[in-house]
Motif scaffolding. Structure first.
Motif, short mmCIF file in Angstrom:
data_model
loop_
_atom_site.label_atom_id
_atom_site.label_comp_id
_atom_site.label_asym_id
_atom_site.label_seq_id
_atom_site.Cartn_x
_atom_site.Cartn_y
_atom_site.Cartn_z
N PRO A 1 17.88 38.45 32.30
CA PRO A 1 17.33 39.59 31.59
C PRO A 1 18.25 40.02 30.44
O PRO A 1 19.43 39.67 30.41
N VAL A 2 17.70 40.76 29.53
CA VAL A 2 18.51 41.30 28.44
C VAL A 2 19.28 42.49 29.00
O VAL A 2 18.69 43.43 29.53
N LEU A 3 20.59 42.42 28.93
CA LEU A 3 21.44 43.46 29.51
C LEU A 3 22.18 44.20 28.42
O LEU A 3 22.65 43.61 27.46
N GLU A 4 22.28 45.48 28.60
CA GLU A 4 22.99 46.34 27.65
C GLU A 4 24.45 46.46 28.07
O GLU A 4 24.77 46.45 29.26
N PRO A 5 25.36 46.62 27.12
CA PRO A 5 26.76 46.87 27.48
C PRO A 5 26.90 48.20 28.22
O PRO A 5 26.13 49.13 27.99
N LEU A 6 27.87 48.27 29.11
CA LEU A 6 28.11 49.49 29.89
C LEU A 6 29.20 50.33 29.25
O LEU A 6 30.12 49.80 28.64
N VAL A 7 29.09 51.63 29.41
CA VAL A 7 30.17 52.55 29.04
C VAL A 7 30.95 52.78 30.33
O VAL A 7 30.43 53.38 31.28
N LEU A 8 32.18 52.29 30.39
CA LEU A 8 32.96 52.33 31.61
C LEU A 8 33.97 53.47 31.60
O LEU A 8 34.71 53.65 30.63
N THR A 9 33.98 54.22 32.69
CA THR A 9 34.97 55.27 32.87
C THR A 9 36.23 54.66 33.50
O THR A 9 36.21 53.50 33.94
N ASP A 10 37.29 55.43 33.58
CA ASP A 10 38.51 54.95 34.21
C ASP A 10 38.28 54.64 35.69
O ASP A 10 38.82 53.66 36.22
N SER A 11 37.46 55.46 36.38
CA SER A 11 37.19 55.19 37.79
C SER A 11 36.35 53.92 37.95
O SER A 11 36.54 53.16 38.91
N ASP A 12 35.42 53.66 37.01
CA ASP A 12 34.66 52.41 37.04
C ASP A 12 35.59 51.22 36.89
O ASP A 12 35.48 50.22 37.60
N LYS A 13 36.53 51.31 35.95
CA LYS A 13 37.48 50.22 35.70
C LYS A 13 38.35 49.96 36.93
O LYS A 13 38.64 48.81 37.27
N ALA A 14 38.73 51.03 37.64
CA ALA A 14 39.54 50.87 38.85
C ALA A 14 38.73 50.16 39.94
O ALA A 14 39.27 49.30 40.65
N LEU A 15 37.45 50.49 40.06
CA LEU A 15 36.59 49.83 41.05
C LEU A 15 36.38 48.36 40.69
O LEU A 15 36.39 47.48 41.56
N ILE A 16 36.17 48.09 39.41
CA ILE A 16 35.91 46.72 38.95
C ILE A 16 37.10 45.81 39.29
O ILE A 16 36.92 44.65 39.67
N GLU A 17 38.31 46.34 39.21
CA GLU A 17 39.50 45.54 39.52
C GLU A 17 39.56 45.17 41.00
O GLU A 17 40.22 44.20 41.36
#
Length: 195
Positions: free
Chosen positions: A51-67
């Motif tokens: 699917p066509v996906l849009e870029p995400l706006v990541l918060t600091d807490s999102d970045k910590a979870l992604i790691e």
């Protein structure tokens, strides 16, 4: 009408009648020529369209979870395998492949400490716990893959087996050992009706 014309029509009629009688005598089991070809049909290859996906706006807490998301190919129970990779061009998105299906996941915050990745469009949820991971189909209310464990999760699961937690029927610990400090236990003053 000339006689030759009548003979021609009669002969033609007899030939058609003879053909009809022969066809009826042959019956329904007679081989017939088909206009359709008997060649095997080619099976079209399965093409997965992302699917066509849009870029995400990541918060600091999102970045910590992604790691904290564990990537790679993970074996699951019943011989299943799940492959989780970071999206090649969109930060914060993940691609999970399982059983000829592809899901596009994003991290969702939780209150339990579990890592939760979700594909809202397809209803897929990937839960990553300390001792195992699982893939669920929320739309149909079933698990697609369970007991998926990488090396670190396998070690945690083995440690949990060696030192299990308290059982449901075990006695409760002594209340004095877990009591809160006295200042926390003070009653909350209430307003009297006369104030």
């Amino acid at each position: 009408m000339p006689m030759s014309r009548i003979v021609q029509k009669s002969v033609l009629g007899c030939v058609l009648l003879l053909l009809a009688v022969l066809a009826q005598a042959a019956g329904p089991n007679a081989p017939r020529k088909s206009s359709k070809s008997k060649a095997p049909r080619a099976v079209a290859p399965v093409v997965i369209v992302d699917p066509v996906l849009e870029p995400l706006v990541l918060t600091d807490s999102d970045k910590a979870l992604i790691e904290q998301v564990s990537l790679g190919s993970v074996p699951c129970e019943l011989g299943a395998t799940v492959a989780l990779t970071a999206h090649p061009t969109l930060a914060g998105r993940f691609v999970l492949e399982h059983d000829k299906r592809r899901f596009h996941l994003v991290v969702m915050p939780t209150t339990t400490g579990a890592i939760r990745l979700e594909d809202v469009a397809q209803g897929a949820v990937w839960l990553q716990l300390a001792n195992k991971s699982m893939l669920m189909d929320q739309k149909n209310g079933r698990r697609l893959a369970d007991a998926c464990m990488n090396v670190a999760q396998t070690q945690v699961a083995e440690a949990m087996e060696r030192t299990p937690g308290p059982g449901l029927l075990d006695p409760l610990p002594d209340v004095a050992q877990v009591a809160a400090p006295a200042e926390v236990m003070q009653p909350i003053p209430t307003k009297s009706a006369s104030n």
